[in-house]
Design a protein around this motif. Structure first.
Motif, PDB file in Angstrom:
ATOM      1  N   ASP A 103      83.141  -2.963  56.615  1.00  0.00           N
ATOM      2  CA  ASP A 103      82.143  -2.711  56.839  1.00  0.00           C
ATOM      3  C   ASP A 103      81.276  -4.278  56.821  1.00  0.00           C
ATOM      4  O   ASP A 103      79.719  -3.741  57.612  1.00  0.00           O
ATOM      5  N   ARG A 104      81.777  -4.745  56.781  1.00  0.00           N
ATOM      6  CA  ARG A 104      80.325  -6.552  56.598  1.00  0.00           C
ATOM      7  C   ARG A 104      80.538  -6.602  58.431  1.00  0.00           C
ATOM      8  O   ARG A 104      79.848  -7.711  59.618  1.00  0.00           O
ATOM      9  N   LEU A 105      81.618  -6.582  58.994  1.00  0.00           N
ATOM     10  CA  LEU A 105      82.119  -7.066  60.067  1.00  0.00           C
ATOM     11  C   LEU A 105      82.561  -6.350  60.582  1.00  0.00           C
ATOM     12  O   LEU A 105      83.956  -6.698  60.981  1.00  0.00           O
ATOM     13  N   PRO A 106      81.911  -4.820  61.383  1.00  0.00           N
ATOM     14  CA  PRO A 106      82.816  -3.823  61.661  1.00  0.00           C
ATOM     15  C   PRO A 106      82.292  -4.618  63.572  1.00  0.00           C
ATOM     16  O   PRO A 106      83.499  -3.920  64.131  1.00  0.00           O
TER      17      PRO A 106
ATOM     18  N   TRP B 182      85.674  -2.037  64.211  1.00  0.00           N
ATOM     19  CA  TRP B 182      86.319  -1.600  63.212  1.00  0.00           C
ATOM     20  C   TRP B 182      86.259  -0.146  63.627  1.00  0.00           C
ATOM     21  O   TRP B 182      84.378   0.554  62.953  1.00  0.00           O
ATOM     22  N   GLN B 183      86.632   1.764  63.878  1.00  0.00           N
ATOM     23  CA  GLN B 183      86.091   2.618  64.109  1.00  0.00           C
ATOM     24  C   GLN B 183      86.581   3.347  62.836  1.00  0.00           C
ATOM     25  O   GLN B 183      87.761   3.838  62.967  1.00  0.00           O
TER      26      GLN B 183
ATOM     27  N   PRO C 274      90.206   2.417  58.978  1.00  0.00           N
ATOM     28  CA  PRO C 274      89.375   2.607  60.176  1.00  0.00           C
ATOM     29  C   PRO C 274      90.393   1.938  61.351  1.00  0.00           C
ATOM     30  O   PRO C 274      91.599   1.712  61.015  1.00  0.00           O
ATOM     31  N   ASP C 275      90.150   2.730  62.547  1.00  0.00           N
ATOM     32  CA  ASP C 275      91.246   1.986  63.404  1.00  0.00           C
ATOM     33  C   ASP C 275      90.016   1.102  64.016  1.00  0.00           C
ATOM     34  O   ASP C 275      89.319   0.468  64.387  1.00  0.00           O
ATOM     35  N   TYR C 276      91.057   0.378  64.600  1.00  0.00           N
ATOM     36  CA  TYR C 276      90.609  -0.926  65.646  1.00  0.00           C
ATOM     37  C   TYR C 276      90.940  -0.750  66.651  1.00  0.00           C
ATOM     38  O   TYR C 276      91.359  -1.043  67.846  1.00  0.00           O
ATOM     39  N   VAL C 277      89.303  -0.512  67.393  1.00  0.00           N
ATOM     40  CA  VAL C 277      89.740   0.360  68.799  1.00  0.00           C
ATOM     41  C   VAL C 277      88.551  -0.802  69.251  1.00  0.00           C
ATOM     42  O   VAL C 277      87.759  -1.599  68.750  1.00  0.00           O
TER      43      VAL C 277
END
Length: 270
Positions: A213-216, A236-237, A245-248
Motif C-alpha cells: 500500500d505504501r509503495l504501490p 502492485w495491483q 496483489p500481482d506484480y504487474v
C-alpha cells in the motif's frame, strides 16, 4: 567522519570534494570474506530527467511516466544494486515532487541534492565526544515532524527493523524509498516481502500488505552493457481472487530500453 569498529561490518558515509558529492561504502567480515570499499563520485550538477533521456538511460515515454508519477500522490521504490543509478534517478525526480517545504529526506551518505526547501536528516557516525545517530533514529525524527512526504536513501536488507514504523502506523506520509536489491522481478518480490516480514517479527503478513500500500509502484535500475538504464516499472495491483496483489509490469526492458507493456496502471496518475 566515521570510525571503523569490528562490531559494525558496514559503514556508509559521504563527503563533498570540489562541489561533487562522494559516497563511500565499506563492507567488512563477517558480511563479506574480504574488506570491500566502494566509492561513488557524482557530477557537480545532478542530471534532470531530460538529461537522462539524452544520455540513453530511458526513452522519452518512460521519462514522461516517471514525471507524472513523481508529481502524483503515490509512493514508490527505486530498486537496484550498488552503482546501478538509484541516487542519480532519485536526484532527477526530487525537483518534480509537490510540497518541497513539507518533504524530509533521511540519508546515509548525503549524496542527494534536493531543492533548498526540503529538510535533510543524515545518519551520523559517533566519534570523539559525538554520539552516533542511526538511520532508524533519523526516520523516527522525520516521522515526528509529520511531513507530507518522506524520502529514504537507502533501505538495506540488513536493517529491516528501521522500516517498521513506516509500515505499522496510521496517517503516514507519502513515501519514496531507494532500496538496495536486484531488478529481477521474482527475486525482488521475494526480497521486498521478506524485508517487511523481518521488520517486526510476529506481525504475520500485515506489514507485507502495508508495504504494498505504501509503495504501490516499483522502479528498477540496472547496469546493462556498462550503461545505466531504467530496467522496469511495475505496480502492485489487487486481485479479486487472492489476498496478495500481482506484480504487474507496466514497462519492461526490451530492445535497448524500458518500453510499455500491454498492462495499464490500476491507480490514477495524471
Amino acid at each position: 567522519r566515521a570510525i571503523w569498529n569490528e562490531n559494525i561490518p558496514i559503514i556508509e558515509t559521504g563527503l563533498t570534494i570540489g562541489d561533487r558529492p562522494v559516497g563511500i561504502s565499506i563492507v567488512t567480515p563477517p558480511i563479506s570474506t574480504l574488506i570491500n570499499v566502494d566509492i561513488r563520485v557524482h557530477p557537480k550538477r545532478a542530471p534532470s530527467l531530460d538529461d537522462l533521456v539524452a544520455d540513453g538511460w530511458m526513452i522519452k515515454e518512460t521519462a514522461d511516466f516517471l514525471r507524472r508519477l513523481a508529481m502524483s500522490k503515490h509512493g514508490f521504490a527505486i530498486v537496484g544494486e550498488i552503482e546501478a543509478g538509484k541516487t542519480t534517478l532519485l536526484n532527477a525526480l526530487l525537483p518534480l515532487l509537490p510540497n518541497p517545504a513539507h518533504t524530509i529526506l533521511v540519508e546515509r551518505s548525503g549524496e542527494l541534492r534536493p531543492p533548498a526547501e526540503m529538510k535533510r536528516l543524515m545518519a551520523q557516525w559517533g566519534w570523539e565526544d559525538q554520539l552516533p545517530v542511526t538511520f532508524g533514529e533519523q526516520i523516527g525524527a522525520a516521522l515526528a515532524a509529520q511531513p507530507a512526504c518522506l524520502i529514504l536513501d537507502e533501505v538495506r536488507a540488513d536493517e529491516p527493523e528501521t522500516i517498521a514504523p513506516l509500515l505499522d502506523q496510521d496517517n503516514l506520509p507519502r513515501q519514496i524509498w531507494a532500496v538496495r536489491g536486484v531488478p529481477d522481478a521474482k527475486r525482488l518480490q521475494s526480497a521486498m516481502g521478506m524485508l517487511a516480514r523481518r521488520a517486526a517479527i510476529g506481525q504475520g503478513e500485515r506489514l507485507v500488505h502495508a508495504l504494498y500500500d505504501r509503495l504501490p509502484f516499483v522502479i528498477t535500475v540496472a547496469r546493462i552493457q556498462e550503461r545505466l538504464r531504467v530496467f522496469s516499472i511495475a505496480e502492485w495491483q489487487s486481485r479479486v481472487d487472492s489476498d496478495y496483489p500481482d506484480y504487474v509490469m507496466l514497462r519492461r526492458y526490451q530492445d535497448g530500453a524500458a518500453r510499455a507493456t500491454d498492462a495499464a496502471p490500476a491507480r490514477w496518475i495524471e
